[in-house]
Write a protein that holds these residues in place. Structure first.
Motif, mmCIF file in Angstrom:
data_model
loop_
_atom_site.group_PDB
_atom_site.id
_atom_site.type_symbol
_atom_site.label_atom_id
_atom_site.label_comp_id
_atom_site.label_asym_id
_atom_site.label_seq_id
_atom_site.Cartn_x
_atom_site.Cartn_y
_atom_site.Cartn_z
ATOM 1 N N LEU A 23 11.961 4.412 10.799
ATOM 2 C CA LEU A 23 10.775 3.570 10.901
ATOM 3 C C LEU A 23 10.241 3.276 9.516
ATOM 4 C CD1 LEU A 23 8.878 5.385 13.800
ATOM 5 C CD2 LEU A 23 10.048 3.178 13.930
ATOM 6 N N ILE A 24 9.690 2.083 9.354
ATOM 7 C CA ILE A 24 8.954 1.737 8.145
ATOM 8 C C ILE A 24 7.606 1.188 8.595
ATOM 9 C CG2 ILE A 24 11.001 1.329 6.737
ATOM 10 C CD1 ILE A 24 10.670 -1.644 7.189
ATOM 11 N N LEU A 25 6.626 1.201 7.696
ATOM 12 C CA LEU A 25 5.298 0.691 8.027
ATOM 13 C C LEU A 25 5.079 -0.653 7.363
ATOM 14 C CD1 LEU A 25 3.132 3.926 7.661
ATOM 15 C CD2 LEU A 25 4.266 3.019 9.697
ATOM 16 N N THR A 26 4.494 -1.569 8.110
ATOM 17 C CA THR A 26 4.196 -2.904 7.596
ATOM 18 C C THR A 26 2.763 -3.269 7.954
ATOM 19 O OG1 THR A 26 4.958 -5.198 7.497
ATOM 20 C CG2 THR A 26 5.041 -4.115 9.644
ATOM 21 N N ALA A 27 2.232 -4.250 7.237
ATOM 22 C CA ALA A 27 0.871 -4.739 7.473
ATOM 23 C C ALA A 27 0.735 -6.086 6.779
ATOM 24 C CB ALA A 27 -0.156 -3.750 6.905
ATOM 25 N N ASN A 28 -0.478 -6.622 6.821
ATOM 26 C CA ASN A 28 -0.800 -7.830 6.067
ATOM 27 C C ASN A 28 -1.919 -7.489 5.098
ATOM 28 O OD1 ASN A 28 0.180 -8.912 8.893
ATOM 29 N ND2 ASN A 28 0.606 -10.474 7.366
ATOM 30 N N ARG A 29 -1.800 -7.986 3.866
ATOM 31 C CA ARG A 29 -2.849 -7.767 2.864
ATOM 32 C C ARG A 29 -4.096 -8.534 3.250
ATOM 33 N NH1 ARG A 29 0.410 -8.187 -2.459
ATOM 34 N NH2 ARG A 29 0.267 -10.385 -1.957
ATOM 35 N N HIS A 71 -0.567 -11.856 2.975
ATOM 36 C CA HIS A 71 0.861 -11.659 2.743
ATOM 37 C C HIS A 71 1.353 -10.392 3.428
ATOM 38 C CE1 HIS A 71 1.591 -14.470 -0.879
ATOM 39 N NE2 HIS A 71 0.645 -14.940 -0.090
ATOM 40 N N ILE A 72 2.601 -10.415 3.853
ATOM 41 C CA ILE A 72 3.239 -9.264 4.484
ATOM 42 C C ILE A 72 3.529 -8.224 3.412
ATOM 43 C CG2 ILE A 72 5.309 -8.485 5.719
ATOM 44 C CD1 ILE A 72 5.445 -11.497 6.717
ATOM 45 N N VAL A 73 3.206 -6.964 3.710
ATOM 46 C CA VAL A 73 3.461 -5.862 2.780
ATOM 47 C C VAL A 73 4.104 -4.700 3.530
ATOM 48 C CG1 VAL A 73 1.701 -6.446 1.065
ATOM 49 C CG2 VAL A 73 1.066 -5.079 3.059
ATOM 50 N N TRP A 74 4.780 -3.843 2.768
ATOM 51 C CA TRP A 74 5.522 -2.701 3.306
ATOM 52 C C TRP A 74 5.086 -1.461 2.548
ATOM 53 C CZ3 TRP A 74 8.420 -4.530 7.274
ATOM 54 C CH2 TRP A 74 8.686 -5.893 7.265
ATOM 55 N N ARG A 75 4.901 -0.342 3.236
ATOM 56 C CA ARG A 75 4.407 0.892 2.591
ATOM 57 C C ARG A 75 5.572 1.668 1.984
ATOM 58 N NH1 ARG A 75 1.122 5.977 4.439
ATOM 59 N NH2 ARG A 75 -0.587 5.828 2.956
ATOM 60 N N ASP A 76 5.424 2.032 0.702
ATOM 61 C CA ASP A 76 6.479 2.785 0.022
ATOM 62 C C ASP A 76 6.236 4.287 0.136
ATOM 63 O OD1 ASP A 76 4.573 3.463 -1.926
ATOM 64 O OD2 ASP A 76 5.400 2.145 -3.457
ATOM 65 N N ALA A 133 5.238 6.396 -1.977
ATOM 66 C CA ALA A 133 4.037 6.852 -2.673
ATOM 67 C C ALA A 133 2.759 6.426 -1.955
ATOM 68 C CB ALA A 133 4.029 6.321 -4.101
ATOM 69 N N GLY A 134 2.885 5.702 -0.834
ATOM 70 C CA GLY A 134 1.716 5.268 -0.087
ATOM 71 C C GLY A 134 1.129 3.952 -0.566
ATOM 72 N N GLN A 135 1.853 3.247 -1.417
ATOM 73 C CA GLN A 135 1.400 1.954 -1.920
ATOM 74 C C GLN A 135 1.973 0.844 -1.050
ATOM 75 O OE1 GLN A 135 -0.778 1.748 -4.591
ATOM 76 N NE2 GLN A 135 -0.773 3.959 -4.286
ATOM 77 N N TRP A 136 1.260 -0.266 -0.960
ATOM 78 C CA TRP A 136 1.720 -1.426 -0.186
ATOM 79 C C TRP A 136 2.415 -2.380 -1.121
ATOM 80 C CZ3 TRP A 136 1.854 -0.992 4.876
ATOM 81 C CH2 TRP A 136 1.012 -0.063 5.483
ATOM 82 N N ARG A 137 3.691 -2.665 -0.850
ATOM 83 C CA ARG A 137 4.530 -3.482 -1.712
ATOM 84 C C ARG A 137 4.937 -4.766 -0.990
ATOM 85 N NH1 ARG A 137 7.211 0.067 -5.461
ATOM 86 N NH2 ARG A 137 7.891 -1.870 -6.428
ATOM 87 N N PRO A 138 5.126 -5.867 -1.708
ATOM 88 C CA PRO A 138 5.466 -7.147 -1.081
ATOM 89 C C PRO A 138 6.933 -7.285 -0.671
ATOM 90 C CG PRO A 138 5.237 -7.424 -3.433
ATOM 91 C CD PRO A 138 4.844 -6.004 -3.128
ATOM 92 N N SER A 139 7.768 -6.299 -0.959
ATOM 93 C CA SER A 139 9.188 -6.379 -0.621
ATOM 94 C C SER A 139 9.593 -5.214 0.268
ATOM 95 C CB SER A 139 10.032 -6.353 -1.894
ATOM 96 O OG SER A 139 11.400 -6.243 -1.576
ATOM 97 N N ILE A 140 10.368 -5.503 1.308
ATOM 98 C CA ILE A 140 10.867 -4.470 2.212
ATOM 99 C C ILE A 140 11.813 -3.511 1.492
ATOM 100 C CG2 ILE A 140 12.820 -5.823 3.050
ATOM 101 C CD1 ILE A 140 12.284 -4.610 5.839
#
Length: 103
Positions: free
Chosen positions: A13-19, A24-29, A31-38
């Protein structure tokens, strides 16, 4: 309460959300940061993903609509559903091949 996501053999599983700022679609890395790339998305097992969902404060992190997505592990991870592949990798038709409607 949301139903748990069912995983096939070997899936993660991966976590996704919108900023909140721009939608914009973001993905949680990891380190707990939201990044714009899967590509940078942390690949989690069910229990770890559930704990992350329960403990994160989406508004403080600047995101909305957080949920988990089943993926086939790899770099980048490959979402199982067509909807999530489109969200991760873009439209199904390259703009170069799109047909414009005449007015």
């Amino acid at each position: 309460m949301k139903r748990p996501t069912r995983l096939g053999e070997g899936q993660k599983l991966i976590l996704t959300a919108n900023r909140l700022l721009d939608g914009h679609i973001v993905w949680r890395d990891a380190a707990g940061q939201w990044r714009p790339s899967i590509t940078h998305a942390a690949q989690l097992d069910t229990d770890t993903a559930q704990t992350a969902l329960e403990t994160l404060d989406a508004q403080k992190e600047g995101v909305v609509g957080v949920y988990e997505v089943a993926v086939h592990p790899g770099i980048p991870p490959s979402p199982v559903s067509v909807r999530e592949r489109i969200r991760a990798f873009g439209p199904t038709v390259h703009p170069e091949f799109a047909t414009e409607l005449e007015p």
